[in-house]
Motif scaffolding. Structure first.
Motif, mmCIF file in Angstrom:
data_model
loop_
_atom_site.group_PDB
_atom_site.id
_atom_site.type_symbol
_atom_site.label_atom_id
_atom_site.label_comp_id
_atom_site.label_asym_id
_atom_site.label_seq_id
_atom_site.Cartn_x
_atom_site.Cartn_y
_atom_site.Cartn_z
ATOM 1 N N HIS A 98 0.796 -1.229 0.000
ATOM 2 C CA HIS A 98 0.000 0.000 0.000
ATOM 3 C C HIS A 98 0.829 1.280 0.000
ATOM 4 O O HIS A 98 0.271 2.364 -0.192
ATOM 5 C CB HIS A 98 -0.940 0.000 1.207
ATOM 6 C CG HIS A 98 -1.953 -1.094 1.142
ATOM 7 N ND1 HIS A 98 -3.090 -1.007 0.371
ATOM 8 C CD2 HIS A 98 -1.970 -2.324 1.710
ATOM 9 C CE1 HIS A 98 -3.776 -2.126 0.488
ATOM 10 N NE2 HIS A 98 -3.128 -2.942 1.295
ATOM 11 N N PHE A 99 2.125 1.143 0.227
ATOM 12 C CA PHE A 99 3.014 2.305 0.290
ATOM 13 C C PHE A 99 4.237 2.019 -0.556
ATOM 14 O O PHE A 99 4.807 0.927 -0.468
ATOM 15 C CB PHE A 99 3.446 2.579 1.744
ATOM 16 C CG PHE A 99 2.292 2.889 2.662
ATOM 17 C CD1 PHE A 99 1.832 4.187 2.802
ATOM 18 C CD2 PHE A 99 1.653 1.881 3.368
ATOM 19 C CE1 PHE A 99 0.754 4.473 3.632
ATOM 20 C CE2 PHE A 99 0.581 2.143 4.200
ATOM 21 C CZ PHE A 99 0.125 3.450 4.334
ATOM 22 N N ASP A 100 4.667 3.017 -1.352
ATOM 23 C CA ASP A 100 5.914 2.806 -2.088
ATOM 24 C C ASP A 100 7.073 2.843 -1.096
ATOM 25 O O ASP A 100 6.880 3.132 0.094
ATOM 26 C CB ASP A 100 6.063 3.814 -3.237
ATOM 27 C CG ASP A 100 6.229 5.267 -2.794
ATOM 28 O OD1 ASP A 100 6.784 5.525 -1.703
ATOM 29 O OD2 ASP A 100 5.816 6.157 -3.562
ATOM 30 N N ALA A 101 8.267 2.546 -1.564
ATOM 31 C CA ALA A 101 9.420 2.418 -0.656
ATOM 32 C C ALA A 101 9.672 3.697 0.140
ATOM 33 O O ALA A 101 9.968 3.645 1.339
ATOM 34 C CB ALA A 101 10.668 2.018 -1.449
ATOM 35 N N THR A 102 9.535 4.844 -0.509
ATOM 36 C CA THR A 102 9.772 6.117 0.176
ATOM 37 C C THR A 102 8.698 6.371 1.225
ATOM 38 O O THR A 102 9.002 6.760 2.358
ATOM 39 C CB THR A 102 9.822 7.271 -0.838
ATOM 40 O OG1 THR A 102 10.886 7.014 -1.762
ATOM 41 C CG2 THR A 102 10.064 8.605 -0.161
ATOM 42 N N GLN A 103 7.440 6.156 0.860
ATOM 43 C CA GLN A 103 6.349 6.341 1.820
ATOM 44 C C GLN A 103 6.486 5.378 2.993
ATOM 45 O O GLN A 103 6.249 5.759 4.142
ATOM 46 C CB GLN A 103 4.996 6.125 1.138
ATOM 47 C CG GLN A 103 4.631 7.186 0.136
ATOM 48 C CD GLN A 103 3.393 6.794 -0.662
ATOM 49 O OE1 GLN A 103 3.164 5.615 -0.950
ATOM 50 N NE2 GLN A 103 2.600 7.792 -1.016
ATOM 51 N N LEU A 104 6.865 4.151 2.712
ATOM 52 C CA LEU A 104 7.027 3.161 3.769
ATOM 53 C C LEU A 104 8.148 3.573 4.728
ATOM 54 O O LEU A 104 8.006 3.449 5.945
ATOM 55 C CB LEU A 104 7.298 1.780 3.168
ATOM 56 C CG LEU A 104 7.333 0.606 4.138
ATOM 57 C CD1 LEU A 104 6.060 0.498 4.959
ATOM 58 C CD2 LEU A 104 7.584 -0.686 3.365
ATOM 59 N N ALA A 105 9.226 4.085 4.177
ATOM 60 C CA ALA A 105 10.326 4.567 5.021
ATOM 61 C C ALA A 105 9.854 5.712 5.918
ATOM 62 O O ALA A 105 10.205 5.778 7.107
ATOM 63 C CB ALA A 105 11.502 5.015 4.159
ATOM 64 N N HIS A 106 9.049 6.615 5.358
ATOM 65 C CA HIS A 106 8.524 7.725 6.154
ATOM 66 C C HIS A 106 7.509 7.235 7.189
ATOM 67 O O HIS A 106 7.467 7.761 8.308
ATOM 68 C CB HIS A 106 7.916 8.787 5.240
ATOM 69 C CG HIS A 106 8.946 9.639 4.601
ATOM 70 N ND1 HIS A 106 9.476 9.353 3.360
ATOM 71 C CD2 HIS A 106 9.587 10.747 5.020
ATOM 72 C CE1 HIS A 106 10.382 10.262 3.050
ATOM 73 N NE2 HIS A 106 10.464 11.120 4.049
ATOM 74 N N LEU A 107 6.718 6.240 6.834
ATOM 75 C CA LEU A 107 5.766 5.672 7.782
ATOM 76 C C LEU A 107 6.494 5.056 8.968
ATOM 77 O O LEU A 107 6.142 5.315 10.129
ATOM 78 C CB LEU A 107 4.876 4.634 7.086
ATOM 79 C CG LEU A 107 3.852 3.912 7.947
ATOM 80 C CD1 LEU A 107 2.907 4.890 8.631
ATOM 81 C CD2 LEU A 107 3.080 2.902 7.098
ATOM 82 N N VAL A 108 7.520 4.284 8.712
ATOM 83 C CA VAL A 108 8.310 3.696 9.799
ATOM 84 C C VAL A 108 8.974 4.801 10.627
ATOM 85 O O VAL A 108 8.998 4.742 11.861
ATOM 86 C CB VAL A 108 9.345 2.685 9.255
ATOM 87 C CG1 VAL A 108 10.315 2.248 10.343
ATOM 88 C CG2 VAL A 108 8.637 1.475 8.652
ATOM 89 N N GLY A 109 9.478 5.824 9.954
ATOM 90 C CA GLY A 109 10.071 6.961 10.668
ATOM 91 C C GLY A 109 9.065 7.664 11.557
ATOM 92 O O GLY A 109 9.375 8.058 12.691
#
Length: 148
Positions: free
Chosen positions: A113-124
């Protein structure tokens, strides 16, 4: 012994910068608040819940969504869509770390549901709110004092 209510200004600024960068990179302010609210529930942080519920209302989140993050799995897809549910599952896995790791299935679902950049920001973002929750709970900062 009383607890300190002080927070070093540089530490606070660094934590705020991390939170802001993660939210900006995620690109969905309402979803960011949903994630922050769920982590704050898990960490029992009344101050952060009070503040982020007010912010979420400002982003137009429904009262039903604000009432049900703790029961998101049972709330159904008419309350939380698949993307929100994936974010909530990841939030719980990162916040609680019950098996010492984030399960692959939870991470893989979020990655759908999230591209790699969005996923990195979500985890952050999840890491950032967990830091804030711990700082506020450790100092027993009560709710209130936040004005949107």
């Amino acid at each position: 012994m009383s607890r300190t209510t002080l927070l070093d200004r540089e530490v606070g600024q660094a934590m705020s910068a991390l939170s802001a960068a993660a939210k900006k990179g995620l690109g969905d302010p309402a979803l960011a608040e949903l994630v922050v609210i769920r982590a704050s529930q898990l960490n029992h942080c009344a101050f952060c819940l009070d503040m982020h519920l007010a912010i979420a209302r400002g982003h137009g989140m429904s009262e039903k969504q604000l009432d049900l993050p703790a029961a998101w799995e049972e709330a159904g897809e008419d309350v939380f869509d698949e993307r929100e549910r994936a974010a909530l599952a990841l939030t719980e896995a990162v916040t609680v770390l019950t098996d010492e790791f984030v399960p692959d299935a939870v991470h893989d679902l979020a990655a759908k549901h999230f591209d790699a950049t969005q996923l990195a920001h979500l985890v952050g973002l999840i890491a950032a709110i967990n830091n804030w929750n711990r700082v506020m709970v450790a100092r027993r900062i009560p709710p209130g004092g936040y004005t949107p």
